[in-house]
Design a protein around this motif. Structure first.
Motif, mmCIF file in Angstrom:
data_model
loop_
_atom_site.group_PDB
_atom_site.id
_atom_site.type_symbol
_atom_site.label_atom_id
_atom_site.label_comp_id
_atom_site.label_asym_id
_atom_site.label_seq_id
_atom_site.Cartn_x
_atom_site.Cartn_y
_atom_site.Cartn_z
ATOM 1 N N ALA A 22 -1.736 3.513 8.731
ATOM 2 C CA ALA A 22 -1.058 2.987 7.551
ATOM 3 C C ALA A 22 0.094 2.087 7.999
ATOM 4 O O ALA A 22 0.716 2.329 9.029
ATOM 5 C CB ALA A 22 -0.524 4.120 6.682
ATOM 6 N N PRO A 23 0.388 1.029 7.258
ATOM 7 C CA PRO A 23 1.422 0.091 7.700
ATOM 8 C C PRO A 23 2.821 0.669 7.592
ATOM 9 O O PRO A 23 3.107 1.515 6.749
ATOM 10 C CB PRO A 23 1.244 -1.082 6.732
ATOM 11 N N ASP A 24 3.712 0.206 8.491
ATOM 12 C CA ASP A 24 5.121 0.562 8.384
ATOM 13 C C ASP A 24 5.770 -0.224 7.244
ATOM 14 O O ASP A 24 6.670 0.275 6.582
ATOM 15 C CB ASP A 24 5.850 0.254 9.691
ATOM 16 N N GLU A 25 5.307 -1.458 7.054
ATOM 17 C CA GLU A 25 5.840 -2.296 5.986
ATOM 18 C C GLU A 25 4.706 -3.101 5.346
ATOM 19 O O GLU A 25 3.810 -3.576 6.039
ATOM 20 C CB GLU A 25 6.910 -3.247 6.516
ATOM 21 N N LEU A 26 4.802 -3.229 4.038
ATOM 22 C CA LEU A 26 3.819 -3.997 3.281
ATOM 23 C C LEU A 26 4.560 -4.845 2.273
ATOM 24 O O LEU A 26 5.474 -4.366 1.605
ATOM 25 C CB LEU A 26 2.862 -3.046 2.564
ATOM 26 N N ASP A 27 4.210 -6.112 2.185
ATOM 27 C CA ASP A 27 4.804 -7.016 1.203
ATOM 28 C C ASP A 27 3.664 -7.872 0.656
ATOM 29 O O ASP A 27 3.236 -8.821 1.312
ATOM 30 C CB ASP A 27 5.873 -7.882 1.861
ATOM 31 N N LEU A 28 3.164 -7.497 -0.512
ATOM 32 C CA LEU A 28 1.922 -8.095 -0.992
ATOM 33 C C LEU A 28 1.960 -8.289 -2.506
ATOM 34 O O LEU A 28 2.354 -7.387 -3.240
ATOM 35 C CB LEU A 28 0.753 -7.185 -0.627
ATOM 36 N N THR A 29 1.567 -9.483 -2.952
ATOM 37 C CA THR A 29 1.355 -9.737 -4.373
ATOM 38 C C THR A 29 -0.151 -9.815 -4.592
ATOM 39 O O THR A 29 -0.842 -10.545 -3.894
ATOM 40 C CB THR A 29 2.009 -11.056 -4.815
ATOM 41 N N LEU A 30 -0.677 -9.055 -5.551
ATOM 42 C CA LEU A 30 -2.115 -9.025 -5.781
ATOM 43 C C LEU A 30 -2.424 -9.042 -7.266
ATOM 44 O O LEU A 30 -1.576 -8.682 -8.092
ATOM 45 C CB LEU A 30 -2.746 -7.799 -5.129
ATOM 46 N N ASP A 31 -3.641 -9.494 -7.622
ATOM 47 C CA ASP A 31 -4.009 -9.574 -9.029
ATOM 48 C C ASP A 31 -5.414 -9.049 -9.259
ATOM 49 O O ASP A 31 -6.121 -8.652 -8.330
ATOM 50 C CB ASP A 31 -3.855 -11.006 -9.558
ATOM 51 N N ARG A 32 -5.839 -9.069 -10.515
ATOM 52 C CA ARG A 32 -7.129 -8.502 -10.887
ATOM 53 C C ARG A 32 -8.309 -9.384 -10.493
ATOM 54 O O ARG A 32 -9.452 -8.944 -10.539
ATOM 55 C CB ARG A 32 -7.157 -8.205 -12.384
ATOM 56 N N ALA A 33 -8.044 -10.626 -10.124
ATOM 57 C CA ALA A 33 -9.112 -11.505 -9.672
ATOM 58 C C ALA A 33 -9.392 -11.325 -8.181
ATOM 59 O O ALA A 33 -10.273 -11.981 -7.623
ATOM 60 C CB ALA A 33 -8.761 -12.963 -9.960
ATOM 61 N N GLY A 34 -8.622 -10.452 -7.530
ATOM 62 C CA GLY A 34 -8.820 -10.213 -6.105
ATOM 63 C C GLY A 34 -8.056 -11.151 -5.208
ATOM 64 O O GLY A 34 -8.316 -11.223 -4.012
ATOM 65 N N ASN A 35 -7.115 -11.897 -5.775
ATOM 66 C CA ASN A 35 -6.279 -12.793 -4.972
ATOM 67 C C ASN A 35 -5.055 -12.035 -4.472
ATOM 68 O O ASN A 35 -4.546 -11.135 -5.148
ATOM 69 C CB ASN A 35 -5.827 -13.993 -5.803
ATOM 70 N N CYS A 36 -4.548 -12.429 -3.304
ATOM 71 C CA CYS A 36 -3.329 -11.807 -2.815
ATOM 72 C C CYS A 36 -2.647 -12.724 -1.810
ATOM 73 O O CYS A 36 -3.241 -13.655 -1.274
ATOM 74 C CB CYS A 36 -3.598 -10.443 -2.181
ATOM 75 N N ALA A 37 -1.379 -12.446 -1.572
ATOM 76 C CA ALA A 37 -0.603 -13.179 -0.577
ATOM 77 C C ALA A 37 0.541 -12.288 -0.127
ATOM 78 O O ALA A 37 1.158 -11.596 -0.949
ATOM 79 C CB ALA A 37 -0.066 -14.491 -1.152
ATOM 80 N N GLY A 38 0.799 -12.291 1.186
ATOM 81 C CA GLY A 38 1.902 -11.486 1.681
ATOM 82 C C GLY A 38 1.754 -11.170 3.143
ATOM 83 O O GLY A 38 1.185 -11.953 3.915
ATOM 84 N N SER A 39 2.245 -10.013 3.536
ATOM 85 C CA SER A 39 2.200 -9.630 4.946
ATOM 86 C C SER A 39 2.093 -8.121 5.083
ATOM 87 O O SER A 39 2.486 -7.365 4.199
ATOM 88 C CB SER A 39 3.459 -10.127 5.672
ATOM 89 N N VAL A 40 1.542 -7.714 6.220
ATOM 90 C CA VAL A 40 1.405 -6.303 6.561
ATOM 91 C C VAL A 40 1.933 -6.119 7.972
ATOM 92 O O VAL A 40 1.603 -6.894 8.870
ATOM 93 C CB VAL A 40 -0.071 -5.851 6.494
ATOM 94 N N SER A 41 2.772 -5.114 8.166
ATOM 95 C CA SER A 41 3.335 -4.851 9.485
ATOM 96 C C SER A 41 3.056 -3.406 9.887
ATOM 97 O O SER A 41 3.182 -2.491 9.067
ATOM 98 C CB SER A 41 4.849 -5.088 9.484
ATOM 99 N N MET A 42 2.666 -3.221 11.145
ATOM 100 C CA MET A 42 2.453 -1.887 11.685
ATOM 101 C C MET A 42 3.378 -1.644 12.871
ATOM 102 O O MET A 42 2.990 -1.091 13.895
ATOM 103 C CB MET A 42 0.985 -1.709 12.060
ATOM 104 N N GLY A 43 4.615 -2.105 12.729
ATOM 105 C CA GLY A 43 5.628 -1.884 13.746
ATOM 106 C C GLY A 43 5.266 -2.536 15.060
ATOM 107 O O GLY A 43 4.894 -3.708 15.112
ATOM 108 N N GLU A 44 5.335 -1.766 16.127
ATOM 109 C CA GLU A 44 5.062 -2.297 17.457
ATOM 110 C C GLU A 44 3.599 -2.708 17.622
ATOM 111 O O GLU A 44 3.259 -3.441 18.553
ATOM 112 C CB GLU A 44 5.439 -1.262 18.514
ATOM 113 N N SER A 45 2.724 -2.250 16.720
ATOM 114 C CA SER A 45 1.304 -2.608 16.809
ATOM 115 C C SER A 45 1.034 -4.010 16.286
ATOM 116 O O SER A 45 -0.086 -4.511 16.408
ATOM 117 C CB SER A 45 0.458 -1.597 16.023
#
Length: 248
Positions: free
Chosen positions: A70-93
């Protein structure tokens, strides 16, 4: 180049957030009463209905959700059409920028992500890609998980799909979360304490979720910008490389 699995651990994100099923209920409708006068169960039902009616949402999360991958940090905008934009961080990984429009996905991993998630070929792949995005289709097995991560319908179904009438909810005192007045609802599930904060003005949207597990495990998930469209911009062709080309 040898084909390696390239994933943002999408299902782990949704599984962890699905712990917020406090908002699921029996489908009872309530009048537009002052939300502070309602019971915890009634407030959770209103939050469920509001979430079901949202067309998009901005989600940020930080902390240990207590699940491998699971990510340490998640910053994501998503909608019902399946579109999204943002970032996912897993720390040192490592971390990765994510854009999805329709069935096309663009990913821009950092050096740590290449190293840890494309073992044996990460440095070579990074050298080829440079500062560009990797572009591919959700039909590709390595990107298929992004279709699930970026779909608000999937997210909401995971969040509200199964009634949790056996969970005892406690209503707390009104507090302020990110400049929004909210009522906290707290319950225990699977050995974890879950607190859902519900807005008291306007639509009773969930505004924060706090999950506390064993030991120091704790995560905070914030919800904002409901019904605000996902940014429509996508990388131009010369700023991305097709996944099939990269994998040879």
């Amino acid at each position: 180049m040898t084909r390696h699995r390239h994933s943002t651990r999408g299902p782990a994100i949704l599984t962890a957030l699905a712990m917020a099923a406090l908002a699921a209920g029996g489908g009872t409708a309530y009048a537009d009463d002052d939300i502070e006068t309602l019971t915890a169960r009634q407030i959770s039902e209103k939050a469920r209905e509001a979430l079901l009616g949202a067309t998009s949402v901005h989600i940020t999360s930080k902390g240990d959700l207590g699940r491998p991958g699971a990510p340490d940090e998640l910053d994501l905008t998503l909608d019902r059409a399946g579109n999204c934009a943002g970032s996912v961080s897993m720390g040192e990984s490592g971390s990765v920028e994510v854009i999805k429009r329709g069935t096309t996905v663009w990913l821009k991993p950092d050096a740590a992500f290449w190293k840890n998630h494309v073992p044996g070929a990460g440095e070579a792949a990074e050298a080829i890609v440079g500062d560009r995005y990797v572009r591919g289709s959700t039909q590709d097995s390595m990107l298929k998980g992004m279709a699930e991560v970026c779909d608000l319908d999937t997210f909401v179904n995971r969040l509200t799909g199964a009634p949790e009438s056996d969970v005892v909810l406690t209503k707390g005192k009104k507090t302020e979360i990110n400049d929004v007045d909210a009522i906290p609802l707290t319950g225990e599930r699977s050995g974890r304490t879950i607190t859902l904060y519900v807005a008291t003005e306007g639509k009773p949207y969930p505004v924060r979720l706090v999950v506390k597990g064993a030991g120091a495990a704790e995560a905070t998930v914030d919800f904002s910008a409901y019904d605000t469209p996902v940014p429509a911009g996508t990388p131009p062709a010369d700023e991305s490389i097709d996944l099939s080309t990269l994998m040879g």
